[in-house]
Design an enzyme around this catalytic site. Structure first.
Site, short mmCIF file in Angstrom:
data_model
loop_
_atom_site.label_atom_id
_atom_site.label_comp_id
_atom_site.label_asym_id
_atom_site.label_seq_id
_atom_site.Cartn_x
_atom_site.Cartn_y
_atom_site.Cartn_z
N ASP A 201 12.30 0.64 34.01
CA ASP A 201 12.55 1.89 34.76
C ASP A 201 12.34 1.61 36.25
OD1 ASP A 201 13.23 4.52 35.14
OD2 ASP A 201 11.55 5.36 34.03
N HIS A 327 22.53 7.80 29.52
CA HIS A 327 21.60 8.50 30.41
C HIS A 327 21.87 8.21 31.89
CE1 HIS A 327 17.95 10.28 31.91
NE2 HIS A 327 17.44 9.12 32.29
FE1 N7H Z 1 15.76 8.84 33.49
N1 N7H Z 1 15.00 5.94 29.72
O1 N7H Z 1 14.18 5.20 29.31
O2 N7H Z 1 16.04 6.06 29.11
N2 N7H Z 1 15.93 6.83 33.20
N3 N7H Z 1 14.54 8.95 31.87
N4 N7H Z 1 15.44 10.83 33.88
N5 N7H Z 1 16.87 8.72 35.17
C1 N7H Z 1 16.58 5.96 34.05
O3 N7H Z 1 17.90 3.12 36.83
C2 N7H Z 1 14.27 7.96 30.94
C3 N7H Z 1 14.64 11.67 33.18
C4 N7H Z 1 17.24 9.78 36.00
O4 N7H Z 1 20.89 6.13 39.68
C5 N7H Z 1 16.51 4.64 33.53
O5 N7H Z 1 15.82 3.29 37.44
C6 N7H Z 1 13.34 8.49 29.96
C7 N7H Z 1 14.76 13.01 33.67
C8 N7H Z 1 18.01 9.28 37.13
O6 N7H Z 1 21.72 5.06 37.99
C9 N7H Z 1 15.82 4.71 32.35
C10 N7H Z 1 13.06 9.78 30.32
C11 N7H Z 1 15.67 12.95 34.72
C12 N7H Z 1 18.11 7.91 36.95
C13 N7H Z 1 15.48 6.10 32.12
C14 N7H Z 1 13.82 10.07 31.51
C15 N7H Z 1 16.07 11.57 34.84
C16 N7H Z 1 17.38 7.58 35.71
C17 N7H Z 1 17.10 3.38 34.14
C18 N7H Z 1 12.17 10.80 29.67
C19 N7H Z 1 16.19 14.06 35.59
C20 N7H Z 1 18.82 6.93 37.87
C21 N7H Z 1 16.23 2.80 35.21
C22 N7H Z 1 11.21 10.52 28.85
C23 N7H Z 1 16.42 15.29 35.17
C24 N7H Z 1 20.29 6.84 37.54
C25 N7H Z 1 16.69 3.08 36.60
C26 N7H Z 1 21.03 5.93 38.49
C27 N7H Z 1 17.25 6.29 35.22
C28 N7H Z 1 14.87 6.66 30.97
C29 N7H Z 1 13.80 11.29 32.15
C30 N7H Z 1 16.93 11.09 35.80
C31 N7H Z 1 15.51 3.51 31.46
C32 N7H Z 1 12.79 7.78 28.74
C33 N7H Z 1 14.03 14.24 33.14
C34 N7H Z 1 18.55 10.11 38.27
#
Ligand code: N7H
Length: 468
Positions: A201, A327
């Site tokens: 992440d 996601h």
């Molecule tokens: Fe997410 N995951 O493990 O799947 N998220 N996220 N997120 N997320 C991202 O690119 C995860 C949540 C965003 O610019 C990565 O830094 C999990 C909420 C945004 O390409 C991974 C949870 C919200 C991005 C995860 C969770 C977001 C992002 C890739 C909850 C907003 C950047 C790592 C438990 C409402 C997208 C990375 C981009 C990336 C995960 C929550 C938003 C692995 C497990 C609630 C904007």
């Protein structure tokens, strides 16, 4: 009146850079005694870590890591190596009820903030019940209470964070009542930097114009997308005291890890297939490598390379390499939408995992027995453009990003609808991307949260605090 150029000394450190952390506590409090609290706040101001200090800390940590061949995390704050560099930072933020309590007139013009997250919970799709008094989300009791503020304490070890927290409590004394203290930790060993499903992440965050260096593929946002009272945010005519503050969305998001893993294995049939399907749901492999660049297998070298791991675009109307609903595609639909339509919705993410590692017993029974997940934090200048919009209009919206062809379905990681019901997506099967898949369960279920305002340091000192 023209606004002076941004000074990093005025902004709280978590907003623009992310407080460096190995561990972090969120001290949720209620203000009991207003005059005493406002005068104690004056003594707390010197403890508040500015963006300038945070930048200095991060530079020091990076230099150390580079010298010692340790992994550098980009994007989501910086992890500190325990026992090597002692660093701890303090920030503070207030809910709308907290501002009202201390007598600050809420003319900040953000309806989501003013109403509080509890009143947004149904719209966000959280679990809960509709009763005579409206919607009651299925949240932890602490988040159903009136929360006035949160102190964030981040640092290199439990010892330094606990010491700083004791310091903060000592300053605020009996003018506040503790509602709850949430704690998160960077995961141990090779899982460092990964969230609990196992994916790296903190890779992709936008770069704030004039604030940080730009990595290849990184989107640059106007300062006013993150901070109130500047650039893009001047459209909202905020009160003077809002300048250089930011809205912070805090969410407690438990994750059902063994259940998620079992679903992938049962559906895909083999571990290799499960890994591919998981990567297609996230849009990145566990190493962080984007599947659009490496569609059939993980590429750890790509995942670890900040010059390449964020430098990609999706192919519009095509989900052969990366599902529309993945996601990271839902959250940043690079090339599905024009960049200028994405930028206002970008947030600065600063979360941290919480809870223990999955135990052998949990693995064996495919059942979560101890709560774990993500303490999700993000900053933005307009909540209905940032967090609330991303959750509601992109993650939960089955049609988004509205391609020609297959219906994308829910974001499989965070997409949700109140009352449960079937969640579907297309694109999970690489061999037949039009085939919808029933996601069966929801593996992330919100247990609480609140919207806070993180004021500038001058506002904290000159407006919120008050000598008696
Ligand atoms: Fe997410 N995951 O493990 O799947 N998220 N996220 N997120 N997320 C991202 O690119 C995860 C949540 C965003 O610019 C990565 O830094 C999990 C909420 C945004 O390409 C991974 C949870 C919200 C991005 C995860 C969770 C977001 C992002 C890739 C909850 C907003 C950047 C790592 C438990 C409402 C997208 C990375 C981009 C990336 C995960 C929550 C938003 C692995 C497990 C609630 C904007």
């Amino acid at each position: 009146m023209a606004v002076a150029p941004l000074s990093l000394a005025n902004v709280q450190g978590d907003i623009l850079f992310g407080l460096p952390k190995q561990t972090q506590s969120f001290f949720l409090f209620q203000i009991d005694e207003v005059d005493g609290f406002r005068s104690n706040l004056l003594n707390l101001v010197p403890l508040i870590t500015s963006a300038e200090q945070t930048k200095g800390n991060i530079t020091e940590i990076r230099r150390f890591k580079e010298l010692n061949g340790l992994k550098v995390n980009e994007g989501d704050g910086e992890t500190v190596h325990p026992d090597v560099i002692t660093v701890s930072g303090v920030n503070i933020a207030f809910s709308a009820k907290g501002l009202a309590k201390i007598g600050i007139v809420d003319d900040i013009k953000d309806p989501a903030f003013s109403n509080g997250m509890k009143n947004d919970a149904a719209v966000l799709g959280d679990n809960g019940v509709f009763g005579d008094d409206g919607f009651v989300p299925d949240w932890d009791a602490a988040f159903l209470e009136e929360i006035h503020g949160v102190a964030l304490i981040a640092g290199d070890s439990h010892e330094s964070v606990d010491e700083k927290l004791a310091n903060v409590k000592d300053i605020l004394k009996t003018t506040v009542k503790e509602i709850s203290t949430l704690s998160g930790d960077v995961r141990p060993g090779d899982e460092r930097g990964r969230e609990h499903f196992g994916y790296q992440d903190g890779i992709s965050n936008p770069s704030v114009e004039g604030v940080d260096a730009i990595n290849p593929g990184q989107t640059v946002i106007n300062q006013g997308v993150a901070l109130l009272g500047r650039g893009f945010d001047l459209n909202f005519s905020r009160p003077d005291w809002a300048l250089d503050g930011s809205f912070m969305a805090l969410r407690k998001l438990p994750q059902l890890v063994p259940e998620f893993d079992k679903f992938l294995l049962d559906t895909a049939g083999t571990q290799e297939g499960a890994d591919l399907m998981g990567a297609r749901m996230v849009g990145r492999w566990k190493s962080g490598a984007p599947i659009i660049k490496s569609p059939t297998q993980d590429d750890p070298a790509l995942g670890a390379d900040a010059a390449r791991n964020n430098d990609f675009k999706f192919t519009a109307n095509d989900q052969s390499k990366c599902p529309f609903a993945a996601h990271i595609r839902k959250m940043n639909p690079r090339n599905d939408l024009d960049e200028e339509d994405i930028r206002p919705h970008m947030v600065l993410r600063r979360g941290i995992p919480f809870g223990p590692e999955v135990s052998d017993a949990e693995r064996a029974s495919n059942t979560t027995q101890q709560e774990r997940g993500l303490l999700f934090v993000c900053y933005q200048s307009v909540i209905k453009n940032g967090f609330s919009f991303l959750q509601q209009s992109w993650a939960n919206s089955q049609g988004f990003p509205f391609p020609i062809g297959d219906v994308p379905g829910f974001d499989p990681i965070i997409g949700q609808q109140t009352g449960g019901g079937v969640r579907q997506m297309t694109g999970a099967f690489a061999s037949n991307t039009s085939q919808p898949i029933n996601l069966v369960a929801q593996w992330v279920n919100a247990k609480g949260g609140e919207y806070f305002f993180s004021p500038s340091i001058p506002t904290l000192r000159d407006v919120f605090a008050k000598a008696t």
